[in-house]
Design a protein around this motif. Structure first.
Motif, PDB file in Angstrom:
ATOM      1  N   ILE A  44       2.167   1.977  -3.400  1.00 16.28           N
ATOM      2  CA  ILE A  44       1.126   2.564  -4.254  1.00 16.28           C
ATOM      3  C   ILE A  44       0.980   4.052  -3.938  1.00 16.28           C
ATOM      4  N   LEU A  49       0.831  -1.212   0.000  1.00 20.06           N
ATOM      5  CA  LEU A  49       0.000   0.000   0.000  1.00 20.06           C
ATOM      6  C   LEU A  49       0.864   1.261   0.000  1.00 20.06           C
ATOM      7  N   PRO A  78      -5.517   6.509  -3.524  1.00 17.47           N
ATOM      8  CA  PRO A  78      -4.279   6.431  -2.732  1.00 17.47           C
ATOM      9  C   PRO A  78      -3.976   7.706  -1.938  1.00 17.47           C
ATOM     10  N   TRP A 100      -6.414   7.925   0.979  1.00 18.71           N
ATOM     11  CA  TRP A 100      -6.009   6.840   1.887  1.00 18.71           C
ATOM     12  C   TRP A 100      -4.795   7.301   2.702  1.00 18.71           C
ATOM     13  N   TYR A 151      -9.861   0.234  -6.633  1.00 19.49           N
ATOM     14  CA  TYR A 151      -9.299   0.367  -5.288  1.00 19.49           C
ATOM     15  C   TYR A 151     -10.390   0.859  -4.332  1.00 19.49           C
ATOM     16  N   PRO A 152     -10.346   0.373  -3.081  1.00 17.12           N
ATOM     17  CA  PRO A 152     -11.388   0.772  -2.123  1.00 17.12           C
ATOM     18  C   PRO A 152     -11.334   2.262  -1.778  1.00 17.12           C
TER      19      PRO A 152
END
Lengths: 253, 289
Positions: A160, A157, A192, A195, A188-189
């Motif tokens: 990314i 992660l 990036p 996140w 992707y949930p």
């Protein structure tokens, strides 16, 4: 596996606090980090200490050292988000065989979610079982992985997120378009960059630095934009500003 | 249903067909152009797509008639004379695309836009040398175009604000979500998604976790819909490896994009994923692991 094991949680500065609500109250105490620096292991009744220190590797070593000064030989230390191998970090603790690495994303920790368990080279089987048991009793899945900086989820992660930061830094697209593209183009949930704000850029920076140090490979060098933002205190949601501005969150946490 | 605008799609493979259908469904009169030998296959493909919609109850007989009335399949570039949007979706061959663009330039309306669906070639290099390089931009659809909601609009140094804005509106008009990106290797998605696949391959190569463990960790620990290895098997190990290599080369061997030997080994072994029955995982004939 001792179900009645007393558990203590230690939060270093900036560490995530989701584990506290997940762990429950029964047999769980929260230790004041300032007292540990001064007094070490606070209660001999405690069987597992969760060391939630998400600062750099040197900080993690310092906390392990403080805790180890007067620890019982039987107490287990679960080290959250090891920034170097657990094997190396554990040597800062008085009993390296009692240290186990754990990995999860704080905001996703819930029954049914998965926790990575990483024993170091010296870690005793009983210590691994105790930490794994803690999560399994609370409905989590676990996977045992080899101990290495960032374990699996955080490592992938953060790479990314690092690439998304490079893309933004180079100005190839806006932050909103980068996030939207990753959500719609590859499912992707979260985007990036959003996140990253929710995890905290300081923690991502520490994770990437650990990988960079461990491998000595420029593949892992943190994007200069992340370094700059961390230096300026723009670390994400907790700070009220990161890649995005978070008005509602300002002053919280 | 027809909106009065004309789209020309060149290349009737999976992407070209899908893009053409997306345009038709939003009311664009659409011409698909391909070599004579490919035309029966395109016709069958379109008919199958429509039959599937009817079967699922999403389309009536009138809808089918409507679509068939808007779509034409042709062998030459004569449609360029009236097309407002020309979308190129031929094979990823730079010279072929360049030749096509120079032919189109002579035949098209001056205010039309040529869009390339390339995922790995330089849009800038394709536009360079044209009389008006500003009429070329990238329109990167994802596979399958009928389902995937994203389109990357790729701007070169010649793309002006007005053209970008027009492309943005066009993408919205075919009910997709546009994002704007500069012409750089891998654009947004293929570039950033490299890490998901390649870092996972590196973790497996180093024996830190097995592929099935990594997939479980990413799904249950990180909420990803699919693990990296399931996804790689679905997309094709060869496809993923080719994209990785191309981006690595395009970034002058930047270590962040370095491919993994494991990818190459799988390709050498013919273990290309679901399509060969075996990739990272083995699949029975039903497609199940």
């Amino acid at each position: 596996m001792n179900v009645a094991l007393q558990v203590a949680l230690v939060y270093g500065p900036g560490a995530p606090e989701g584990l506290a609500s997940f762990a429950g109250k029964e047999g769980v105490s929260i230790w004041d980090p300032a007292r540990i620096r001064a007094a070490g292991f606070l209660d001999p009744q405690v069987g597992i200490v969760f060391l939630m220190v998400d600062a750099g590797a040197e900080e993690q070593k310092a906390w392990l050292q403080a805790l180890g000064r007067n620890a019982e030989k039987t107490a287990v230390v679960a080290l959250y988000a090891p920034h170097l191998s657990v094997s190396e970090l554990a040597m800062a603790y008085r009993y390296p065989e009692q240290v186990v690495g754990v990995g999860f994303l704080d905001q996703m920790l819930s029954p049914g979610s998965l926790v990575e368990i990483a024993p170091g080279l010296r870690t005793a089987v009983a210590a691994v079982d105790a930490v794994e048991g803690f999560f399994r009793e609370r409905g989590c899945e676990t996977e045992r992985v080899k101990d290495f900086s960032g374990l699996v989820l955080r490592r992938v992660l953060f790479m990314i997120i690092n690439e998304a930061a490079y893309a933004l830094w180079e100005g190839i697209a806006s932050r909103e378009d980068i996030d939207l593209a990753m959500k719609l183009g590859t499912n992707y949930p979260m985007g990036p960059l959003e996140w990253a704000d929710s995890i905290g850029l300081d923690r991502i920076y520490n994770g990437l630095k650990g990988l960079h140090e461990e491998y000595g490979d420029d593949r892992y060098r943190p994007c200069p934009l992340i370094r700059k933002m961390v230096a300026a205190g723009h670390t994400g949601k907790r700070a009220g500003i990161g890649f995005y501005t978070h008005h509602a969150e300002r002053g919280k946490g | 249903m027809e909106n009065g605008k004309h789209v020309m799609v060149i290349g009737g493979g999976t992407m070209g067909q899908g893009i053409a259908l997306v345009c038709v469904l939003s009311g664009y009169r659409t011409t698909v152009v391909d070599l004579p030998a490919a035309i029966p296959r395109i016709r069958t493909g379109v008919e199958r797509f429509l039959a599937d919609r009817v079967k699922k109850g999403k389309f009536s007989a009138a809808d089918v008639q409507n679509v068939m009335g808007l779509i034409a399949i042709e062998e030459d570039l004569s449609a360029a004379a009236s097309a407002d949007w020309i979308i190129e979706a031929i094979a990823e061959n730079f010279d072929a695309k360049k030749k096509l663009f120079s032919d189109l330039e002579k035949a098209m309306k001056t205010e039309a836009t040529i869009c390339t669906n390339t995922s790995s070639l330089s849009v800038t290099a394709m536009a360079a040398g044209m009389r008006n390089p500003g009429c070329v931009l990238g329109l990167h659809f994802f596979n399958p175009p009928a389902v995937m909601p994203l389109v990357e609009i790729v701007r070169t140094c010649w793309t002006d604000e007005a053209t970008a804005a027009k492309a943005f509106e066009f993408v919205q008009s075919i009910r997709k979500f546009p994002v704007l990106v500069k012409d750089t290797p891998g654009f947004i998605v293929n570039r950033i998604a490299r890490s998901f696949a390649v870092e996972s391959l590196k973790i497996v190569t180093e024996g830190i976790a097995a592929p099935e463990q990594v997939d479980r960790i990413m799904r249950l620990g990180g909420n990803f819909k699919m693990g990296p290895f399931e996804l790689m098997d679905m997309v094709g190990i060869d496809v993923n490896f080719a994209v990785t290599r191309s981006i690595y080369r395009a970034f002058f061997e930047e270590p962040r994009f370095r491919p993994q030997i494991l990818q190459q080994d799988l390709v050498n072994a013919g273990r290309l994923g679901r399509k060969t029955g075996r990739g990272i995982y083995s699949y029975e004939t039903g497609g199940k692991k």
